[in-house]
Design a protein around this motif. Structure first.
Motif, PDB file in Angstrom:
ATOM      1  N   UNK A  11       3.343   5.904  -3.388  1.00  0.00           N
ATOM      2  CA  UNK A  11       4.487   6.787  -3.605  1.00  0.00           C
ATOM      3  C   UNK A  11       4.346   7.457  -4.969  1.00  0.00           C
ATOM      4  N   UNK A  12       4.738   8.737  -5.083  1.00  0.00           N
ATOM      5  CA  UNK A  12       4.643   9.397  -6.388  1.00  0.00           C
ATOM      6  C   UNK A  12       5.564   8.741  -7.409  1.00  0.00           C
ATOM      7  N   UNK A  13       5.042   8.564  -8.594  1.00  0.00           N
ATOM      8  CA  UNK A  13       5.805   7.948  -9.679  1.00  0.00           C
ATOM      9  C   UNK A  13       6.609   9.036 -10.399  1.00  0.00           C
ATOM     10  N   UNK A  14       7.854   8.758 -10.791  1.00  0.00           N
ATOM     11  CA  UNK A  14       8.625   9.768 -11.527  1.00  0.00           C
ATOM     12  C   UNK A  14       8.021  10.004 -12.902  1.00  0.00           C
ATOM     13  N   UNK A  15       7.999  11.279 -13.292  1.00  0.00           N
ATOM     14  CA  UNK A  15       7.446  11.628 -14.607  1.00  0.00           C
ATOM     15  C   UNK A  15       8.515  11.408 -15.669  1.00  0.00           C
ATOM     16  N   UNK A  16       8.111  10.911 -16.853  1.00  0.00           N
ATOM     17  CA  UNK A  16       9.100  10.723 -17.919  1.00  0.00           C
ATOM     18  C   UNK A  16       9.587  12.074 -18.439  1.00  0.00           C
ATOM     19  N   UNK A  17      10.835  12.113 -18.840  1.00  0.00           N
ATOM     20  CA  UNK A  17      11.423  13.337 -19.365  1.00  0.00           C
ATOM     21  C   UNK A  17      11.173  13.391 -20.857  1.00  0.00           C
ATOM     22  N   UNK A  18      10.608  14.505 -21.307  1.00  0.00           N
ATOM     23  CA  UNK A  18      10.321  14.690 -22.731  1.00  0.00           C
ATOM     24  C   UNK A  18      11.379  15.630 -23.284  1.00  0.00           C
ATOM     25  N   UNK A  33       0.844  -1.201   0.000  1.00  0.00           N
ATOM     26  CA  UNK A  33       0.000   0.000   0.000  1.00  0.00           C
ATOM     27  C   UNK A  33       0.875   1.245   0.000  1.00  0.00           C
ATOM     28  N   UNK A  34       1.880   1.261   0.856  1.00  0.00           N
ATOM     29  CA  UNK A  34       2.761   2.428   0.945  1.00  0.00           C
ATOM     30  C   UNK A  34       3.530   2.619  -0.359  1.00  0.00           C
ATOM     31  N   UNK A  35       4.027   1.540  -0.929  1.00  0.00           N
ATOM     32  CA  UNK A  35       4.784   1.631  -2.176  1.00  0.00           C
ATOM     33  C   UNK A  35       3.881   2.071  -3.331  1.00  0.00           C
TER      34      UNK A  35
END
Length: 77
Positions: free
Chosen positions: A51-58, A46-48
């Motif tokens: 967690x905010x996911x990293x945004x892909x770099x465009x 649940x905690x994992x």
């Protein structure tokens, strides 16, 4: 490994139990383990999952920033 009930997950997230049901239907929580009528979530999952996911770099964004609002009419003379 610790398992949480729906009430404990609601307390962890500081929301109501009804909100946990809504989160389940929207797929915002990992799927629970069902033992009889009881739903249990792995606390670390649940905690994992929250967690905010990293945004892909465009790279090489060619268009400039979009301007909000309706496009203006062009009057030809």
């Amino acid at each position: 490994m610790r398992y949480l009930t729906k009430d404990e997950v609601a307390g962890l997230l500081r929301v109501s139990v009804r909100t946990i049901t809504t989160y389940m239907s929207q797929g915002l929580l990992p799927p629970p383990l069902q033992l009889g009528r009881k739903l249990l979530w792995d606390e670390s999952a649940v905690i994992q999952h929250l967690q905010p996911k990293p945004k892909p770099i465009v790279a090489n964004k060619t268009a400039g920033p979009a301007r909000p609002g309706r496009p203006r009419k062009v009057v030809l003379i």
